[in-house]
Design a protein around this motif. Structure first.
Motif, PDB file in Angstrom:
ATOM      1  N   ARG A  98       5.755  13.578  -1.598  1.00 10.88           N
ATOM      2  CA  ARG A  98       6.646  14.244  -0.672  1.00 10.88           C
ATOM      3  C   ARG A  98       8.111  13.998  -0.974  1.00 10.88           C
ATOM      4  O   ARG A  98       8.976  14.609  -0.401  1.00 10.88           O
TER       5      ARG A  98
ATOM      6  N   ASN B 153      -6.794   5.155   0.459  1.00 12.33           N
ATOM      7  CA  ASN B 153      -6.409   5.303  -0.936  1.00 12.33           C
ATOM      8  C   ASN B 153      -7.532   5.906  -1.772  1.00 12.33           C
ATOM      9  O   ASN B 153      -7.285   6.598  -2.744  1.00 12.33           O
TER      10      ASN B 153
ATOM     11  N   ASN C 239       0.845  -1.189   0.000  1.00 11.42           N
ATOM     12  CA  ASN C 239       0.000   0.000   0.000  1.00 11.42           C
ATOM     13  C   ASN C 239       0.885   1.245   0.000  1.00 11.42           C
ATOM     14  O   ASN C 239       1.670   1.437   0.919  1.00 11.42           O
ATOM     15  N   PRO C 240       0.738   2.075  -1.031  1.00  9.65           N
ATOM     16  CA  PRO C 240       1.651   3.223  -1.154  1.00  9.65           C
ATOM     17  C   PRO C 240       1.514   4.259  -0.044  1.00  9.65           C
ATOM     18  O   PRO C 240       2.411   5.054   0.164  1.00  9.65           O
ATOM     19  N   LEU C 241       0.400   4.248   0.662  1.00 16.80           N
ATOM     20  CA  LEU C 241       0.163   5.296   1.652  1.00 16.80           C
ATOM     21  C   LEU C 241       0.587   4.901   3.067  1.00 16.80           C
ATOM     22  O   LEU C 241       0.412   5.667   3.997  1.00 16.80           O
TER      23      LEU C 241
ATOM     24  N   HIS D 210       7.598   3.489  -1.865  1.00 11.11           N
ATOM     25  CA  HIS D 210       8.216   4.067  -3.064  1.00 11.11           C
ATOM     26  C   HIS D 210       9.661   4.477  -2.840  1.00 11.11           C
ATOM     27  O   HIS D 210      10.355   4.842  -3.773  1.00 11.11           O
ATOM     28  N   HIS D 211      10.107   4.439  -1.597  1.00 10.79           N
ATOM     29  CA  HIS D 211      11.510   4.735  -1.335  1.00 10.79           C
ATOM     30  C   HIS D 211      12.423   3.563  -1.661  1.00 10.79           C
ATOM     31  O   HIS D 211      13.636   3.703  -1.665  1.00 10.79           O
TER      32      HIS D 211
ATOM     33  N   VAL E 236      -1.418  14.049   2.350  1.00 13.39           N
ATOM     34  CA  VAL E 236      -2.020  12.722   2.351  1.00 13.39           C
ATOM     35  C   VAL E 236      -1.172  11.712   1.587  1.00 13.39           C
ATOM     36  O   VAL E 236      -1.038  10.574   1.995  1.00 13.39           O
ATOM     37  N   ASP E 237      -0.610  12.136   0.468  1.00 14.95           N
ATOM     38  CA  ASP E 237       0.083  11.174  -0.386  1.00 14.95           C
ATOM     39  C   ASP E 237       1.598  11.279  -0.249  1.00 14.95           C
ATOM     40  O   ASP E 237       2.214  12.205  -0.756  1.00 14.95           O
ATOM     41  N   PRO E 238       2.195  10.309   0.428  1.00 11.73           N
ATOM     42  CA  PRO E 238       3.636  10.387   0.676  1.00 11.73           C
ATOM     43  C   PRO E 238       4.458  10.353  -0.610  1.00 11.73           C
ATOM     44  O   PRO E 238       5.584  10.815  -0.619  1.00 11.73           O
ATOM     45  N   ARG E 239       3.861   9.826  -1.676  1.00  6.06           N
ATOM     46  CA  ARG E 239       4.638   9.726  -2.900  1.00  6.06           C
ATOM     47  C   ARG E 239       5.020  11.097  -3.446  1.00  6.06           C
ATOM     48  O   ARG E 239       5.997  11.246  -4.152  1.00  6.06           O
TER      49      ARG E 239
ATOM     50  N   TYR F 145       8.436   4.878   3.121  1.00  4.01           N
ATOM     51  CA  TYR F 145       7.294   4.400   2.344  1.00  4.01           C
ATOM     52  C   TYR F 145       7.783   3.464   1.246  1.00  4.01           C
ATOM     53  O   TYR F 145       8.949   3.521   0.853  1.00  4.01           O
TER      54      TYR F 145
ATOM     55  N   VAL G 122      -7.624   9.904  -1.527  1.00  7.66           N
ATOM     56  CA  VAL G 122      -6.620  10.756  -2.160  1.00  7.66           C
ATOM     57  C   VAL G 122      -7.192  11.505  -3.366  1.00  7.66           C
ATOM     58  O   VAL G 122      -7.163  12.729  -3.394  1.00  7.66           O
TER      59      VAL G 122
END
Ligand SMILES: Nc1ncnc2c1ncn2[C@@H]1O[C@H](COP(=O)(O)OP(=O)(O)OP(=O)(O)O)[C@@H](O)[C@H]1O
Ligand code: SF4
Ligand SMILES: [Mg+2]
Lengths: 328, 327
Positions: free
Chosen positions: B319, B241, A105-107, A154-155, B314-317, A152, B244
């Motif tokens: 950040r 999710n 889960n990306p979040l 994506h890192h 909300v969305d870490p991507r 996260y 978002v």
């Protein structure tokens, strides 16, 4: 004989569609022993993933298990109600999917996902769960796990993400891990590492593995036994060495002929002329008969049963079936 | 992060400049400001004098520059009709509109998300089907019709709620609020429903579609395979999710709510800026129209900024420092 860890008998999975019912699995039977690595191969659409999903009771609707039974240490799990089944998923059977990019889960941070999984199944404090999570990441080979755990998904790179997925699958110490093409979506350069991590950590904990893959090279190096699926039916099962050296089922022989060298990736198994039939067009009798070089007249009318052979092997082919079984 | 905010701010400034240009053009070219201010009997000399005083004899870009300057100082000119500063007139009416929009927006979001989640999780249930069918009616009925129907049922027939006005208001400094009195709250209900219903159905349908999409993803499948509870999967992983993209749309809907308040305010004789604008249009009160345009644009821009920041939170991507995937 000791009771197998997992025992699948005559498993039938069907998908009702507007144009009739499709049989994705037709009386599939196999066992997985304690701590054993069972490789499962077959062309795309053979039913490998469905087999894995059926075991953990996650077949997409409207598909359903229409027959047979699945036992975990002798206890039937295919008929369990959802809440009991939930306590088997993750806790006793872990699952690794193909694409680590989309499995996480990306979040949520890696820590959140790990801790959530651990605390769902084990009665431990948040803090202890966190310590376990760090240890797990360490074991699957993520450097500086304590620092990286709050990152996260994506890192992480693809290979690292699949390590995280493996850590998640193993978080509650399952007895069996089902890995569905765990390296297909990864860079070729990290595929071998991931397989090693998976094999080693499972061996460490005595967890059995059902390894679904297209890669006969991986099977040869990793698995104890191999099961070959064809059009939703079990074609052949046996110890890896024996099956590779002397395949009995004509389809398996064809497959083995398609491994140039064991080290190389024989990705799509399509050296045999023709292609696997679609589910709505499986021929009568042996599903392989239109492609089989050794086809006999009754192959076109009667389905061959899975027949025990020497060294614990089993083959579903009329070349090896006892006479008269056709009428049984 | 800072760069992101600065970029967004710069974009907002550009948008506002464009709107200011339109609003200026409206001011300058719709009707004749001199005639509007002086009336019919003024002499040609009077006209010239006023023209010079208003700076209308200057080159057009100088006029625009000065217009911007005045706007920044909060000077939107004098209403032709009411002969009072436009800024003051609008500020008097803004609280009514903002309170109405806030209540509608929050209600639309809360009920929209709740119903969207419910219908997504119980896709085949008859209640879900009923909700979906009703919502279809909700999006297709025009706002004023809903307002009139509500008035007819709840104000005229049942006489439960007032049909117009704001009820009693309490002054908190310059802000007149209807939240603090019973009649003020009662008066809010029907207009808030009228104004929020469309957004509610929109949000509900969006949440439903998005949630169904999310429930099909691999990470939800993996979450199930890990044995997580349905509650954790649905209200943790899936809902988060889902929200978002929903946040963006909902935020932007807040802007529309304020803009669409025109119709609701007219139907319910709600003393807000929307009804004020309609009156201004009727009397070609150009300064008011221009100021309203700027106000709505400003609200949209501010909401957009807030939404972007929320999204970021909300969305870490979003950040990450770009090119992240470390090994
Ligand atoms: N939801 C569904 N509805 C209908 N048929 C389905 C559905 N899901 C899977 N199938 C069918 O079941 C069969 C087995 O699918 P499965 O995913 O197990 O194949 P696989 O062996 O894992 O193939 P691959 O190597 O491509 O992953 C396929 O023929 C597929 O078309
Ligand atoms: S049963 Fe007949 S057709 Fe099928 S694999 Fe054996 S020989 Fe070939
Ligand atoms: Mg598959």
């Amino acid at each position: 004989m000791a009771e197998p860890l997992l025992s699948v008998r005559d498993l039938v999975v069907e998908f009702p569609t507007r144009r009739g019912t499709l049989r994705a699995l037709d009386r599939v039977s196999f066992d997985i022993g304690e701590g054993e690595v069972l490789g499962m191969v077959g062309e795309s659409g053979a039913g490998k993933s469905i087999t894995g999903s059926a075991i953990i009771g996650l077949i997409d609707r409207p598909g359903r298990i229409a027959g047979g039974e699945i036992r975990l240490r002798g206890e039937r799990i295919d008929t369990l109600p959802e809440d009991k089944l939930r306590r088997i998923r993750g806790k006793r059977i872990g699952m690794v999917f193909q694409d680590p990019l989309t499995s996480l889960n990306p979040l949520y941070t890696v820590a959140q996902q790990l801790i959530e999984t651990i605390r769902t199944h084990l009665d431990v404090s948040e803090r202890e769960a966190r310590e376990r999570a760090v240890a797990l990441l360490d074991q699957v080979g993520i450097p500086a796990a304590r620092r990286r755990i709050d990152d996260y998904p994506h890192h992480f790179s693809g290979g690292m993400r699949q390590r995280v997925v493996i850590a998640l699958a193993l978080a509650a110490e399952p007895e069996l891990v089902i890995a569905d093409e765990p390296t297909t979506a990864l860079d070729v350069s990290v595929q071998a590492q991931i397989i090693d991590v998976l094999r080693d950590i499972c061996a460490d904990r005595g967890a059995a593995v059902m390894l679904i893959t297209h890669d006969m090279g991986v099977i040869a190096e990793t698995a104890d036994r191999v099961a070959v699926l064809y059009a939703g039916r079990m074609a052949e099962i046996g110890p890896v060495r024996d099956v590779i050296k002397a395949a009995e089922h004509p389809y398996t022989s064809g497959l083995m002929g398609s491994i140039p060298t064991l080290a190389q990736t024989a990705d799509r198994l399509t050296q045999i002329p023709g292609s696997m039939p679609r589910l709505d067009a499986i021929p009568q009798g042996c599903a392989f008969n239109p492609r089989c070089p050794r086809v006999m007249p009754h192959c076109r009318t009667d389905q061959p049963p899975l027949t025990p052979r020497a060294q614990g092997r089993q083959v579903a082919c009329w070349l090896y079936a006892p006479a008269g079984a056709a009428h049984g | 992060m800072i760069a992101f905010i600065l970029r967004r701010l710069a974009q907002s400034v550009v948008v506002m400049l464009v709107v200011a240009l339109i609003s200026f053009a409206l001011f300058r070219y719709v009707g004749d400001p001199v005639a509007s201010l002086l009336g019919q009997e003024a002499t040609a000399a009077d006209r010239e004098a006023l023209r010079a005083r208003l700076g209308l004899d200057q080159p057009i870009w100088v006029q625009f520059y000065e217009y911007i300057g005045r706007v920044l100082r909060g000077d939107f000119g004098i209403s032709y009709r009411l002969q009072q500063p436009v800024a003051q007139l609008i500020m008097q009416r803004l609280p009514a509109t903002l309170e109405l929009a806030l209540v509608s927006g929050i209600a639309a979001f809360v009920f929209g998300v709740a119903l969207g989640v419910y219908t997504a999780l119980n896709r085949r249930g008859w209640i879900s089907n009923a909700i979906m069918t009703i919502s279809l009616i909700g999006v297709s009925l025009p706002t004023f019709l809903i307002g009139v129907l509500l008035i007819w049922v709840f104000a005229v027939e049942l006489q439960w709620l007032p049909s117009f006005g704001r009820g009693e208001v309490v002054e908190l400094g310059w802000w007149r609020t209807g939240f603090l009195t019973e009649s003020g709250r009662a008066a809010l209900i029907l207009p808030a429903i009228t104004l929020g219903l469309y957004q509610l159905t929109l949000i509900m349908r969006l949440v439903r579609a998005e949630m169904l999409e999310v429930l099909r993803t691999d990470y939800i499948r993996f979450a199930r395979a890990r044995g997580l509870s349905n509650r954790a999967i649905h209200f943790g992983h899936a809902l988060k999710n889902t929200l978002v993209p929903v946040i963006t749309i909902t935020g932007l809907q807040m802007g529309s709510i304020i803009a669409f308040a025109i119709i609701t305010e007219t139907v319910f004789q709600w003393p807000g800026v929307g009804a004020f604008f309609i009156n201004a249009v009727r009397f070609v009160d150009v300064p008011v129209m221009a100021a309203y345009l700027m106000l709505i644009a400003l609200i949209f821009v501010v909401i957009n900024l807030i939404v972007d920041l929320l999204y970021y939170v909300v969305d870490p991507r979003l950040r990450v420092d770009r090119g992240a995937a470390r090994h």
